[in-house]
Design an enzyme around this catalytic site. Sequence first.
Site, PDB file in Angstrom:
ATOM      1  N   ASP A 212       0.826  -1.205   0.000  1.00  0.00           N
ATOM      2  CA  ASP A 212       0.000   0.000   0.000  1.00  0.00           C
ATOM      3  C   ASP A 212       0.864   1.261   0.000  1.00  0.00           C
ATOM      4  O   ASP A 212       1.867   1.325   0.724  1.00  0.00           O
ATOM      5  CB  ASP A 212      -0.878  -0.020   1.262  1.00  0.00           C
ATOM      6  CG  ASP A 212      -1.882   1.103   1.281  1.00  0.00           C
ATOM      7  OD1 ASP A 212      -2.824   1.041   0.490  1.00  0.00           O
ATOM      8  OD2 ASP A 212      -1.710   2.049   2.079  1.00  0.00           O
ATOM      9  N   GLU A 271       1.708  -0.521  -4.980  1.00  0.00           N
ATOM     10  CA  GLU A 271       0.738   0.523  -5.308  1.00  0.00           C
ATOM     11  C   GLU A 271       1.539   1.810  -5.440  1.00  0.00           C
ATOM     12  O   GLU A 271       1.878   2.457  -4.452  1.00  0.00           O
ATOM     13  CB  GLU A 271      -0.322   0.679  -4.215  1.00  0.00           C
ATOM     14  CG  GLU A 271      -1.421   1.623  -4.679  1.00  0.00           C
ATOM     15  CD  GLU A 271      -2.128   2.399  -3.571  1.00  0.00           C
ATOM     16  OE1 GLU A 271      -3.209   2.926  -3.835  1.00  0.00           O
ATOM     17  OE2 GLU A 271      -1.594   2.519  -2.449  1.00  0.00           O
TER      18      GLU A 271
HETATM   19  C1  GLC Z   1      -4.180   3.108  -0.640  1.00  0.00           C
HETATM   20  C2  GLC Z   1      -5.414   2.247  -0.530  1.00  0.00           C
HETATM   21  C3  GLC Z   1      -6.538   3.095  -0.052  1.00  0.00           C
HETATM   22  C4  GLC Z   1      -6.176   3.655   1.316  1.00  0.00           C
HETATM   23  C5  GLC Z   1      -4.853   4.410   1.273  1.00  0.00           C
HETATM   24  C6  GLC Z   1      -4.316   4.677   2.649  1.00  0.00           C
HETATM   25  O1  GLC Z   1      -4.290   4.075  -1.603  1.00  0.00           O
HETATM   26  O2  GLC Z   1      -5.688   1.632  -1.752  1.00  0.00           O
HETATM   27  O3  GLC Z   1      -7.751   2.402   0.011  1.00  0.00           O
HETATM   28  O4  GLC Z   1      -7.189   4.515   1.752  1.00  0.00           O
HETATM   29  O5  GLC Z   1      -3.860   3.686   0.604  1.00  0.00           O
HETATM   30  O6  GLC Z   1      -3.880   3.475   3.237  1.00  0.00           O
END
Ligand code: GLC
Length: 558
Positions: A212, A271
């Site tokens: 994440d 991500e």
């Molecule tokens: C990422 C996740 C999202 C979350 C954020 C903070 O972007 O996909 O859902 O709110 O991180 O952890």
Amino acid sequence: MGSQASERLWWRDAVIYQIYPRSFADGDGDGTGDLAGVRSRLDYLADLGVDAIWFTPWYLSPMADGGYDVADYRVIDPAFGTLAEAEELIAAALAVGIRTIVDIVPNHVSDQHQWFQAALAARPGSPERARFWFHPGRGPGGAEMPTRWASPFNGETWTRTKNPDGTPGEWYLHLFSSAQPDLNWDHPDVRREHEDVLRFWFDRGVAGVRIDSAALLVKDPALPEEPANPGPGEHPASDRDELHDIYRSWRTVADSYPSDVTSGERILVGEVWLPDVDRFVRYLRPDELHTAFNFDFLARPWDAAELRESIDATLASHAPVGAPATWVLSNHDVTRPVTRYGRADSGFSFEAKRMGTPTDLELGRRRARAAALLSAALPGSLYIYQGDELGLPEFEELDNTLRQDPMFLRSGGVDPGREGCRVPLPWSGDAPPFGFSPAGAAPTWLPQPPEWAELTVEKQLADPGSMLALYRALLRIRRAEPGLGDGPMIWFPAGDDVLAFRRGPRFACVVNLSDRPVPLPGHERVLLTSGPLAGADLPSDTAAWLHAAPQRSTQHDQ
Ligand code: GLC
């Protein structure tokens, strides 16, 4: 498993299905999805034809951000089940050929995490506080926050604490909500703990982790303000060069697991939202992450030139590092494709999200079907967010009083937030909860629109023209067709605003994004179309998969 990759390199062309556990299926009848629910629907996923599941966080969490506020990485949230159930689920999924990917949230923890609770209880300058970003405020009495960094969630990025005597104390940094304090990645405890967490889940048989907010972990300790136009690596809280060492150590952990025929390589999926594609692929160098989500493609509007540009840039930038591309149409953070593609502005941007944008769902559905064929035919791995295979639209009419997303709350209700794509799935029957929960269960945690009676799995399985039938067919063909998955692609001309490319010796994908029908290129066989053909023509917003006629395709090679 795609036919191109060995079992070891399964991830280079895998089809990965994203489960948002709260909204997939409810086994125990409390109105919230859980692991028992997923277990009971494994056959559905095996029949759909996916290679792996990625679970968004299932750990102990106060759910201030849907589980992205983790209180304990080694405990399953009781709303979802137990660790024993998670272990059984990982094994049961593997028994039907499906690998498991878990979500790791290294940038921050929940404010209920024991480290943060200990830090709050400790004094300024204490070792407990050193694991986070505690800092005195600026200005008289320290009343101003240490920086004015922006938050992806709107609102402020620092919150002031209180001293034990009730007087105002230090501030702590949280790029997201105040319930998600940022960890200090310069601290050895933070690094050690995350490597232990990786091992904890790899030891339980998971095939990979999704990381994440992977580009945000490291901060400039001098805490400068954000420059107006930061150059590469110059932002104080994003894409800092020091990150790469962290992922190199994570890769060493992943690579320390045997990658025999049954287990395959353990993978790291980032991500990484970065506009600069060259900076993006640095995370994919051979000793770092295996793959990362291709948000450039996700965000592009339904436009031939835009999509072609994104595909070309993606492939050109990935080639030198040897990493496969990923193709992602949506996830739990963005507007559902059926809704997005039905709008005048069909691109995606967090900044542009507004309530009540006019939407033509019929048009959106047609395009989402064509987009499914397009993305599944491109080289690399494919992500499917739960419910996209049912063509669920964004649930925009959700009552505002039910919205809990910090994006909604922190924007003062200007941003609709992300609940509209997180509604419990409709499985069967004619009325809510549509088989999501067992009979007699509590109401679902978010209500389902009654008109989803037409979109249940049960109805779609009985309808050969349904979105689900299309997804099942395309995944079956993708698995069997030797040209698909990892490997090269070659564009060929098929008219203005038409995307046409070959994969392997005979497979072709043609997508008509123009506003009029175009003749289908020469072919021996039509394998699949996203909508009805008009005689020999491919209608607007429609895609076709073909076995090309060998003589024509040679002539068109570029
Ligand atoms: C990422 C996740 C999202 C979350 C954020 C903070 O972007 O996909 O859902 O709110 O991180 O952890």
